[in-house]
Design a protein around this motif. Structure first.
Motif, mmCIF file in Angstrom:
data_model
loop_
_atom_site.group_PDB
_atom_site.id
_atom_site.type_symbol
_atom_site.label_atom_id
_atom_site.label_comp_id
_atom_site.label_asym_id
_atom_site.label_seq_id
_atom_site.Cartn_x
_atom_site.Cartn_y
_atom_site.Cartn_z
ATOM 1 N N LEU A 126 0.800 -1.221 0.000
ATOM 2 C CA LEU A 126 0.000 0.000 0.000
ATOM 3 C C LEU A 126 0.835 1.276 0.000
ATOM 4 O O LEU A 126 0.303 2.360 0.252
ATOM 5 C CB LEU A 126 -0.945 0.008 1.208
ATOM 6 C CG LEU A 126 -2.054 -1.044 1.212
ATOM 7 C CD1 LEU A 126 -2.931 -0.876 2.444
ATOM 8 C CD2 LEU A 126 -2.902 -0.969 -0.064
ATOM 9 N N ALA A 129 -0.684 4.480 -1.491
ATOM 10 C CA ALA A 129 -2.091 4.198 -1.750
ATOM 11 C C ALA A 129 -2.981 5.378 -1.370
ATOM 12 O O ALA A 129 -2.639 6.210 -0.521
ATOM 13 C CB ALA A 129 -2.527 2.960 -0.969
ATOM 14 N N VAL A 145 -10.719 2.180 3.417
ATOM 15 C CA VAL A 145 -10.482 1.630 2.083
ATOM 16 C C VAL A 145 -9.189 2.227 1.564
ATOM 17 O O VAL A 145 -9.057 3.456 1.450
ATOM 18 C CB VAL A 145 -11.642 1.954 1.117
ATOM 19 C CG1 VAL A 145 -11.350 1.378 -0.263
ATOM 20 C CG2 VAL A 145 -12.958 1.420 1.656
ATOM 21 N N THR A 147 -6.341 1.967 -1.573
ATOM 22 C CA THR A 147 -6.232 1.473 -2.942
ATOM 23 C C THR A 147 -4.896 1.859 -3.560
ATOM 24 O O THR A 147 -4.505 3.035 -3.530
ATOM 25 C CB THR A 147 -7.380 2.016 -3.815
ATOM 26 O OG1 THR A 147 -8.624 1.645 -3.223
ATOM 27 C CG2 THR A 147 -7.298 1.446 -5.225
ATOM 28 N N LYS A 148 -4.214 0.865 -4.126
ATOM 29 C CA LYS A 148 -2.975 1.087 -4.876
ATOM 30 C C LYS A 148 -3.031 0.221 -6.134
ATOM 31 O O LYS A 148 -3.007 -1.018 -6.053
ATOM 32 C CB LYS A 148 -1.753 0.708 -4.032
ATOM 33 C CG LYS A 148 -0.425 0.801 -4.776
ATOM 34 C CD LYS A 148 -0.104 2.241 -5.188
ATOM 35 C CE LYS A 148 1.207 2.341 -5.947
ATOM 36 N NZ LYS A 148 2.370 1.890 -5.163
ATOM 37 N N THR A 150 -4.326 -2.048 -8.686
ATOM 38 C CA THR A 150 -5.463 -2.984 -8.662
ATOM 39 C C THR A 150 -5.762 -3.518 -7.260
ATOM 40 O O THR A 150 -6.775 -4.194 -7.052
ATOM 41 C CB THR A 150 -5.190 -4.178 -9.588
ATOM 42 O OG1 THR A 150 -4.026 -4.879 -9.132
ATOM 43 C CG2 THR A 150 -4.981 -3.711 -11.026
ATOM 44 N N THR A 152 -6.877 -3.395 -3.465
ATOM 45 C CA THR A 152 -7.667 -2.659 -2.473
ATOM 46 C C THR A 152 -7.646 -3.431 -1.160
ATOM 47 O O THR A 152 -7.932 -4.640 -1.143
ATOM 48 C CB THR A 152 -9.124 -2.480 -2.928
ATOM 49 O OG1 THR A 152 -9.153 -1.659 -4.093
ATOM 50 C CG2 THR A 152 -9.963 -1.819 -1.841
ATOM 51 N N ARG A 154 -9.246 -3.377 2.710
ATOM 52 C CA ARG A 154 -10.292 -2.799 3.544
ATOM 53 C C ARG A 154 -10.038 -3.154 5.007
ATOM 54 O O ARG A 154 -9.669 -4.291 5.323
ATOM 55 C CB ARG A 154 -11.676 -3.308 3.124
ATOM 56 C CG ARG A 154 -12.050 -2.947 1.684
ATOM 57 C CD ARG A 154 -13.431 -3.487 1.325
ATOM 58 N NE ARG A 154 -13.756 -3.196 -0.059
ATOM 59 C CZ ARG A 154 -14.360 -2.085 -0.472
ATOM 60 N NH1 ARG A 154 -14.708 -1.157 0.418
ATOM 61 N NH2 ARG A 154 -14.619 -1.891 -1.747
#
Length: 749
Positions: A126, A129, A145, A147-148, A150, A152, A154
């Protein structure tokens, strides 16, 4: 700017007499939408506006760790005994784990609250991210959440309301990533630390037992459920849950053993049971009293403050300090102490009217337990009876500011205690005790606090001087470091509150009758509030000898609130001076006094449109977690919004109940179970300018004096569902019985 979201819209008002329902959209993985319509046998649990409030962060929380050892802008989790806050870049998340009862308990400036443990989550995939965090106020759950490309990841984080357990569940989508956990404590040569790890459990214990007055110990155990050990690969579709328990020697004879056993016993089924208990506790908390106005921003501020106080105040002997329990430095500013010249008591201001007594009552313990030291100071500093309190104390009778030399040249340090030459700290500490008493008339509570109240009264009986028929204050200070002043206006207000309280409480307890004559004489003959001319208007002066005016803080109006010395029933001349003073001060956004300035403005009858406009500006100048942006303090302003709105909707100061007294008549509003002076729970609704649904529950059977909500109209009284008398007049005197439910309606509207 703080963000808020109303996920389910609220159109118009929701009647408190009806069962309401709201399905709340939720981004937490695996958690379906839930209905908060009712709890079994308890009617509506919460208004939809509360169920829908979500606080958001779309970048790493600001001021994390707390800048300059001050308050943090991170999400706040807690249950009043244990707390956690977390933040940082997505690949290096850090959780600070704290406890209300974990201090280095030393009578010196080395005494302070300490961090119980630190949990680091290094998630290599991450780095760089994006971040999105959401916290639902209804239950404190934080969803993250990250995201980096593709990938993700949580996170769902919650701290159980009914036991000292933090749960963090993480899952991955669109890829996998390595995760490394570390459970540590800050380095401190004064602490004794042991730690270890084996299998899926890591633990650490921290003790302070040298050069202290009372030994302390906090132990923390972490278990990884769904992976092997503290290093693992988080794979898509295979969630991992972290369960962290912390406890202390004040709760367990062997805290480390207790923490390790608890995490070892956790199963998925047990975590579901704990979560159900958690949600039930929060539902009950919100159901104690409710307010609804047609303004999502005001509602966010109202319930945010009540959430924060629920999350940090429940331990009966260990109330929260200046930053709550969310410290991110092992040497927090002011030791995270109980600062008695307003900071400590301010968070509790609104809890009494909001009917959250369990969160309010911890305030009293350190005040009572400090009495032996307070008597020593009175004897050795002022040569009086009673108690004299310094500025900063800690729990269990500890004085964490002792030996401080700040401002010594102005007499701040006396007999080793930090006073700043202020004599009013103990009297200030009575303002919430007075509110608790007047809102409940609970004899058991009176018996608990009366010795402290009497000791404060003893001090001022000796310390006041009678000159020309007036009792004068000499050698006190209105502000820290202003030197010895005469008749500080704040102290004059606090003493009116104190002597009125001791007379009332002694009568209820049937004690000290021979002393009441002297108390009444002092109360009737205290020095008048000093005044001055400013810009052609008569305004209050800060002292009769000393500072005339101070462009900082709000001490010039705190005799109005929290001192209770001026109400809407005060002389018109006093009310005019009060309003002139507000216009001259114009300190709505004061970093040190918003918590008193807003409710004092209500008590003085300032234009409600101005109050609400400024209150909205105040809310927008906070971090998402509700802490004031740029303010070096923490929880003291958590009371600002809910206390102000409660006063605007249902004011009862002086034992006169007023419905919507300082509220725009064209703005709909309603409330249920606001706690009023006289031990009444009051509910009412204002819709299209007309008051309705008035209900009063009498807990103690006292007389209730109600300003007629329908001026010039007669009203019908219904008692326990049966028609009773008809009343008329500007003020309605209701004789009540214990437990009686009274409804009032207007006749011939």
């Amino acid at each position: 700017m703080s963000k808020y979201a109303v996920i389910c819209g609220v159109a118009g008002l929701v009647s408190m007499s009806a069962v309401t329902s709201c399905i709340v959209a939720d981004s937490t993985p695996g958690r379906p939408p839930r209905s908060h319509d009712q709890a079994p046998g308890k009617g509506p649990v919460m208004a939809p506006v509360l169920a829908s409030l979500v606080t958001m962060w779309d970048s790493p929380p600001q001021s994390f760790p707390g800048k300059d050892r001050c308050s943090t802008g991170a999400p706040l989790l807690g249950n009043g005994s244990m707390s956690a806050c977390f933040g940082g870049p997505a690949d290096t998340l850090r959780f600070y784990i704290n406890r209300n009862d974990f201090w280095r308990l030393s009578n010196s400036t080395e005494g302070m609250q300490k961090i119980a443990a630190i949990l680091d989550m290094n998630i290599s995939g991450l780095k760089g991210a994006t971040i999105r965090l959401e916290q639902t106020l209804r239950d404190g759950v934080v969803s993250g959440v990250f995201t980096k490309d593709t990938l993700t990841v949580r996170l769902t984080c919650w701290l159980a309301a009914t036991e000292d357990l933090l749960v963090v569940t993480c899952s991955a989508e669109g890829g996998e990533t390595a995760v490394e956990l570390a459970l540590t404590v800050p380095a401190d040569p004064a602490a004794r630390v042991q730690s270890g790890a084996g299998g899926d459990v890591a633990w650490v214990t921290r003790k302070f037992s040298d050069q202290i007055e009372i030994p302390t110990e906090a132990s923390t155990a972490l278990r990884v459920m769904g992976a092997d050990g503290l290093r693992f690969v988080l794979k898509s579709g295979k969630p991992v849950t972290l369960a962290l328990v912390t406890t202390s020697a004040f709760h367990q004879s062997n805290p480390l053993d207790a923490a390790r056993k608890r995490v070892a016993a956790l199963t998925g089924k047990e975590l579901s049971r704990v979560q159900a208990s958690h949600e039930g506790w929060w539902a009950g908390y919100w159901n104690r009293a409710r307010v609804h106005v047609d303004d999502p921003l005001l509602m966010k501020g109202y319930y945010q403050g009540l959430y924060t106080l629920a999350a940090c105040s429940r331990d009966p002997r260990f109330p929260p300090g200046i930053f709550g329990t969310w410290i991110t430095s092992d040497r927090p500013n002011w030791s995270n102490d109980y600062h008695l010249n307003y900071n400590f008591v301010a968070p509790f201001y609104g809890l009494y009217s909001a009917n959250r007594l369990e969160q309010a009552d911890p305030q009293d313990s350190p005040l009572i337990e400090f009495m032996p030291r307070g008597r020593w100071y009175a004897e050795n500093v002022t040569k009086t009876r009673g108690v004299l309190y310094p500025v900063g104390i800690g729990p269990l009778g500890i004085e964490v500011s002792r030996g401080e030399r700040y401002g010594f040249e102005l007499g701040s340090s006396e007999q080793g205690g930090l006073f700043h030459h202020q004599r009013s700290n103990a009297a200030y500490s009575l303002v919430n005790i007075a509110q608790r008493w007047r809102c409940t008339y609970d004899p058991a509570y009176a018996r608990k606090v009366y010795p402290f109240l009497l000791a404060v009264t003893d001090f001022w009986e000796d310390y006041l001087t009678l000159v020309d028929g007036k009792y004068q204050i000499h050698g006190d200070a209105i502000h820290e470091l202003t030197g010895p002043n005469k008749n500080p206006i704040l102290t004059l207000g606090l003493l009116r509150n104190s002597f009125d309280l001791v007379i009332d409480m002694s009568q209820a307890l049937k004690v000290d009758a021979p002393r009441r004559g002297k108390w009444k004489q002092i109360l009737a003959n205290l020095a008048d509030f000093p005044v001055q001319e400013r810009n052609g208007k008569t305004v209050f002066r800060y002292t009769s000898e000393g500072p005339v005016w101070v462009d900082g803080n709000t001490l010039g109006i705190q005799h109005i609130y929290p001192g209770n010395a001026i109400t809407l029933d005060s002389a018109l001349a006093l009310l005019e001076i009060s309003r002139n003073t507000f216009a001259a001060m114009n300190r709505w956004q004061d970093g040190n006094g918003s918590n008193s300035y807003f409710p004092a403005a209500v008590r003085a009858g300032i234009d409600p449109g101005i109050i609400l406009e400024q209150l909205r500006l105040y809310i927008q100048d906070t971090y998402p977690n509700g802490f004031r942006r740029g303010n070096v303090h923490g929880i003291e302003n958590c009371s600002t919004v809910h206390n102000t709105l409660n006063e605007m909707l249902c004011m009862s100061a002086g034992n006169v109940v007023r419905l919507f007294p300082v509220w725009p008549k064209d703005k709909n509003a309603e409330f249920s179970n606001i706690r009023a002076w006289g031990a009444f729970l009051v509910s009412a609704r204002l819709k299209d300018g007309v008051v309705g649904d008035v209900r009063i529950v009498s807990e103690r059977g006292r007389d209730c004096l109600l300003v007629n909500p329908w001026p010039g109209r007669s009203v019908a009284v219904v008692r326990n569902g049966r028609k009773a008398e008809t009343l008329a007049g500007d003020r309605l005197l209701l004789k009540t019985k214990v437990g009686e439910v009274i409804s009032i309606t207007v006749l011939n509207l």
